[in-house]
Structure formats: C-alpha cells, structure tokens
Scaffold this active site. Structure first.
Site, PDB file in Angstrom:
ATOM      1  N   SER A 235       0.750  -1.218   0.085  1.00 55.13           N
ATOM      2  CA  SER A 235      -0.041   0.158  -0.091  1.00 55.13           C
ATOM      3  C   SER A 235       0.796   1.059   0.059  1.00 55.13           C
ATOM      4  O   SER A 235       0.643   2.240  -0.795  1.00 55.13           O
ATOM      5  CB  SER A 235      -1.071  -0.254   1.147  1.00 55.13           C
ATOM      6  OG  SER A 235      -1.989  -1.030   1.196  1.00 55.13           O
TER       7      SER A 235
ATOM      8  N   HIS B 165      -2.329   6.490   4.257  1.00 59.29           N
ATOM      9  CA  HIS B 165      -2.858   5.176   4.490  1.00 59.29           C
ATOM     10  C   HIS B 165      -4.070   4.858   5.206  1.00 59.29           C
ATOM     11  O   HIS B 165      -4.847   4.435   5.041  1.00 59.29           O
ATOM     12  CB  HIS B 165      -1.379   4.167   4.804  1.00 59.29           C
ATOM     13  CG  HIS B 165      -1.906   2.767   4.982  1.00 59.29           C
ATOM     14  ND1 HIS B 165      -2.258   2.178   6.270  1.00 59.29           N
ATOM     15  CD2 HIS B 165      -2.047   1.729   4.149  1.00 59.29           C
ATOM     16  CE1 HIS B 165      -2.066   1.040   6.158  1.00 59.29           C
ATOM     17  NE2 HIS B 165      -2.259   0.577   4.795  1.00 59.29           N
TER      18      HIS B 165
END
Length: 466
Positions: free
Chosen positions: A261, A287
């Site tokens: 990610s 995130h």
C-alpha cells in the site's frame, strides 16, 4: 505464385541473428533490402544470390519489386532490421498484397528488436510492463504521437523510444522529456544506446532530469524506466514486480499488504521526492485516511520525526500523553513495548472530572493540566479536542510544559484551526500539524506510529508492529 519470407535480421551484429533467420538467408535466391543493411547479411548469402537494393524512404518500391518477383513464381527474401514485425517490413508486405488482391505464401521470421538489444546492453530495464513509441511523424501525426507519450508516462510504463531525433526532427525528444517530467520523478532512470550491436556502440545510464536530448541521434534507442526502476553498478534495472526484492519471511500478511500500500501511495504522490522525514508520516496519514489531500495539510517541522524518535528511543522521555482514549488505543502496543514507552490519557481520571467541574473547563483541558503536572516533557498527541491543545499552548507559554514533541490533529469546526495556529509559534518544539479542520484520533495515532517506527522509513517498510 512464389513465396515471400520477411526476415528480421536483428540490430546488425552477426551474433544477434536467429538460427531461423540465418537458415532463410542461406537458402535465399532473391534478396530485397535497404542498401545499408545488405553488408550485415552478406556472410550468410549463397554466391549466386540476386540482390535488389535501394535507399532510404523507398520501402514501397522495394516491396513492389519483391511482389513482382513473387508473382513470377519466384521465392523472395525481404530483409528488415530488428524484428520484421516491429516498425519493420512485414506490415507493409501484407498491406501491399492486400492492395493488389494477392493471396500468397508469406513467412515472417522474427528478429531481435533494437530496443531488446539496447536493453540487454543497459542491464535489464524492461523487466516489467513496457511500451515502444516512435517519434517519427512521417506517417503518424504528431498529435497522435504526443497523446501516446502522455498515456505511457501517466501509466508508468517502461518506455522505449525509436526514431528519437533526426536533422529535421530536433524538438520532439525535448517535448517527450517535458511530458515525462510532468508525470515522473526527475530521478527516474533513463538509458540510451547508440548503434546497438554495431561499430561505434555507446551506452549511457542517467536520470530523466539529467538526460540530454542533444546526446541522441537517429541511431539511438532511448529507454525510460518506471517508478520502480533503479541504477545498480552502472546498470539499469526494472524489477519484475513493483514490490521486488528479496522477500522478508519475517513480514506477516498484514505488514506485506501495508508495504504494498505504501509503495502504491508513494507512486501517486504529486511530490514523491520530498524529504523522507516528511514523506514517512504523510504516507501513514494517507494510508489511514485514503485521502491524498493529506499531502496539502500534513505539516511536519524539519527533523521533527527524527528528534521525537531520538527522545523516545534514548529513554530521555518515556511517556506519550493523548487527549482522548481513542487516540491512545490506536498507538501500536508492540512499538511501545519495544521502546519502553507508556501511553497515558487522563480523560477518565476521577480527579480530572472533578477539576473540570470546579474550574468550568472541559475534561480534556483538565486532563492536560494534570498530565503537565506529572509529565511536563512528554510527547503530547491530540486527535480530538482543540481545547486540550489550546490548554497545552497556554501552559507552554507560562513555562510549565516543555514537550519533547507535539502531534496536533484535533478535528471539527469550533476552535480547531485556532488551536493549531496557537501551537505554531513554539518553533523549538518539533511538531506535526494537520492543518485546517481535518484530523481525528485515528490520524493522530498513525502519525505517532510513524515516529515509533522511524528506523524503517529509509527502506519504506512500514508495519513492523502490525
């Protein structure tokens, strides 16, 4: 009706001919080709071969002659540099056969394309998705070419560039560089090879920022890397996957997903080349929130992450104070245990509730007052209550608090912006401030987590304590 064999002869060196190409050339009785390429194949030809050759920009004339001989029941070889089907003669053979209404036997023998040869000399630059773009606008309008360049740059393709420059085509490569710089990091790896596989071969590995179009001519192939490409020992490498490298068997599934990610987020930042001390907490913030506006609102003082981590990891400070319990609960327990740090929140302390009632202040304000009495040098973290941040600011002004660091991320509509402005004048205290109305306990906690795992920042390897 005879047969036409279209032979890809590679970039020119004898070692780059395929066995199929050599076999076809040895059997060839009639050879048609560009006069510059004839010397490349002479060593494979039979003595009685008939050679039909002409100059540049006479491709149609060559194929017309080849089709005439084929129509006279002769077998003909047409040579094409590189791969016969990549900017080569094979498409033209089929197009002109279609024009004439011919239905004949055609064999296309592939060859090593110039970009493949250049890539092998540079290292391994096309290890992931790639495209090839020609800058020649003789048969393709420049508007179409530019649209394709923009698409390649935006999609993060490794991009090989054919026909980058000529005497009359001098500005197009500059425009390509401009387009790529608008989409890619200036540090993106670029490699180029002149006369790949031939006499005078020259290789250069540089960066997009330092790439000089003046060092390129029509005999050069340029390759621009993607966001994962890198230079190693003078070689240009693009890993097979964006998240390449030796697998870390110690990383669990959760951490592996988090690493992936972060690399995805980094690729989508407008300014991926910001200092790692700002990028690291910003990546954590995006995130957690999936909000790329964080790039505009997360304000990190110079060296703030490093300074706060040093105080916590050295044992000089062993306490983190949060305004609310939700912020405390989001701070990773594994990181706290590893560093020997304790998180305290005074919101539910009975004395704090009594103080708030007696003084006519919020419980979060009262909690900060008690926290400062016991831990004036703590790392103070705010994810909810602007009144608590305002209280700390007042206590700092009065000399009663001297925090080792502050995360200022209260959220809401009343006094939120003001509370963040109040803490900014304390320039000697390292701070991370989420500007404006945005914030929240989860955001405050993730910013703290970024500090607690600061040693993992350089390798962009988050989630050690997940």
């Amino acid at each position: 009706m005879g047969k036409i064999t279209v032979v890809g002869i590679g970039p020119g060196g004898e070692g780059d001919f395929t066995m199929s190409a050599v076999d076809a050339l040895k059997k060839c009785k009639v050879l048609v080709g560009y006069k510059v390429y004839i010397p490349f194949v002479r060593g494979f030809l039979r003595e009685d071969v008939e050679i039909i050759q002409n100059g540049m920009k006479q491709e149609r004339s060559r194929i017309e002659m080849a089709l005439d001989r084929m129509s006279a029941d002769e077998d003909v070889c047409v040579i094409s540099s590189g791969d016969s089907g990549i900017y080569g003669m094979a498409p033209l053979v089929y197009e002109m056969m279609r024009e004439r209404g011919l239905d004949a036997d055609v064999e296309v023998i592939p060859g090593i394309s110039a970009f493949q040869k250049a890539a092998s000399l540079l290292g391994a630059p096309v290890g992931h998705d790639f495209c090839v773009v020609s800058l020649s606008d003789l048969m393709t309008p420049w508007a179409v070419i530019e649209r394709r360049i923009k698409a390649a740059a935006a999609a993060d393709f490794v991009t090989a560039v054919y026909n980058p420059k000529s005497n009359s085509r001098y500005w197009q490569l500059y425009r390509l560089k401009e387009i790529f710089l608008a989409e890619r990091s200036p540090q993106t790896v670029v490699g180029y090879v002149r006369q790949a596989g031939r006499d005078g071969e020259k290789m250069v590995v540089t960066t997009l920022e330092n790439f000089d179009p003046e060092d390129v001519d029509m005999f050069t192939v340029v390759i621009i890397g993607n966001s994962a490409s890198y230079e190693y020992g003078g070689r240009f490498i693009t890993p097979r996957g964006y998240y390449g490298g030796k697998a870390d068997e110690s990383a669990g599934i959760g951490q592996s997903i988090m690493i992936e990610s972060f690399l995805t987020i980094e690729k989508e930042l407008r300014n991926p080349d910001m200092p790692i001390g700002r990028k690291w907490p910003l990546l954590h913030a995006i995130h957690t929130t999936a909000d790329f506006e964080m790039e505009d609102v997360v304000n990190v003082d110079d060296d703030a992450v490093e300074k706060i981590y040093t105080q916590l990891s050295s044992g000089n400070v062993s306490t983190i104070v949060t305004d609310v319990t939700m912020a405390a609960s989001g701070i990773r327990k594994g990181a706290l245990d590893r560093l020997g740090v304790e998180v305290k929140c005074y919101l539910n302390d009975p004395d704090v509730a009594l103080m708030a009632k007696e003084k006519g202040i919020t419980r979060t304000q009262a909690g900060i007052r008690k926290a400062v009495e016991q831990h004036p040098d703590a790392f103070f973290v705010f994810g909810n209550a602007p009144t608590a941040l305002m209280e700390l600011s007042e206590l700092i002004r009065r000399g009663k608090a001297h925090p080792c660091g502050i995360v200022a991320a209260p959220v809401g509509f009343v006094h939120v912006c003001e509370s963040k402005h109040m803490v900014k004048p304390f320039t000697d205290i390292p701070k991370i401030i989420v500007e404006g109305r945005k914030g929240g306990s989860n955001l405050a906690a993730t910013l703290v987590n970024s500090i607690l795992c600061w040693p993992d920042a350089v390798d962009l390897k988050p989630g050690r304590d997940v």
